[in-house]
Design a protein around this motif. Structure first.
Motif, PDB file in Angstrom:
ATOM      1  N   LEU A  86       3.185   5.983  -2.776  1.00 59.37           N
ATOM      2  CA  LEU A  86       4.427   6.635  -3.173  1.00 59.37           C
ATOM      3  C   LEU A  86       4.483   6.793  -4.691  1.00 59.37           C
ATOM      4  O   LEU A  86       4.865   7.856  -5.197  1.00 59.37           O
ATOM      5  CB  LEU A  86       5.623   5.828  -2.673  1.00 59.37           C
ATOM      6  N   GLY A  87       4.095   5.774  -5.421  1.00 65.10           N
ATOM      7  CA  GLY A  87       4.065   5.852  -6.872  1.00 65.10           C
ATOM      8  C   GLY A  87       3.057   6.878  -7.366  1.00 65.10           C
ATOM      9  O   GLY A  87       3.319   7.620  -8.317  1.00 65.10           O
ATOM     10  N   PHE A  88       1.905   6.961  -6.715  1.00 62.30           N
ATOM     11  CA  PHE A  88       0.886   7.939  -7.078  1.00 62.30           C
ATOM     12  C   PHE A  88       1.406   9.355  -6.866  1.00 62.30           C
ATOM     13  O   PHE A  88       1.262  10.223  -7.737  1.00 62.30           O
ATOM     14  CB  PHE A  88      -0.368   7.696  -6.231  1.00 62.30           C
ATOM     15  N   MET A 139       0.825  -1.186   0.000  1.00 68.78           N
ATOM     16  CA  MET A 139       0.000   0.000   0.000  1.00 68.78           C
ATOM     17  C   MET A 139       0.876   1.260   0.000  1.00 68.78           C
ATOM     18  O   MET A 139       0.550   2.240  -0.640  1.00 68.78           O
ATOM     19  CB  MET A 139      -0.919  -0.066   1.230  1.00 68.78           C
ATOM     20  N   PHE A 140       1.965   1.178   0.742  1.00 64.96           N
ATOM     21  CA  PHE A 140       2.873   2.331   0.817  1.00 64.96           C
ATOM     22  C   PHE A 140       3.456   2.655  -0.548  1.00 64.96           C
ATOM     23  O   PHE A 140       3.519   3.821  -0.951  1.00 64.96           O
ATOM     24  CB  PHE A 140       3.987   2.053   1.829  1.00 64.96           C
TER      25      PHE A 140
END
Length: 51
Positions: A6-8, A1-2
């Motif tokens: 982070l990618g978003f 989820m992290f």
């Protein structure tokens, strides 16, 4: 989820920096993307009405 969050965040940061550094190219790219999406939608509509 992290990593997804982070990618978003990284995606939006890169996109904003691209738009700030190259506004003319960003506008041209955006216009092209929306034109492509319009063509895809039109093609799908024609395909759906054919059946």
């Amino acid at each position: 989820m992290f990593f997804r969050r982070l990618g978003f965040a990284a995606f939006w940061i890169v996109l904003i920096l691209f738009m700030v550094n190259n506004p003319a190219v960003a506008a041209h790219t955006t216009k092209g993307i929306f034109a492509l999406l319009g063509h895809i939608a039109e093609g799908l509509a024609r395909f759906a009405t054919a059946f």
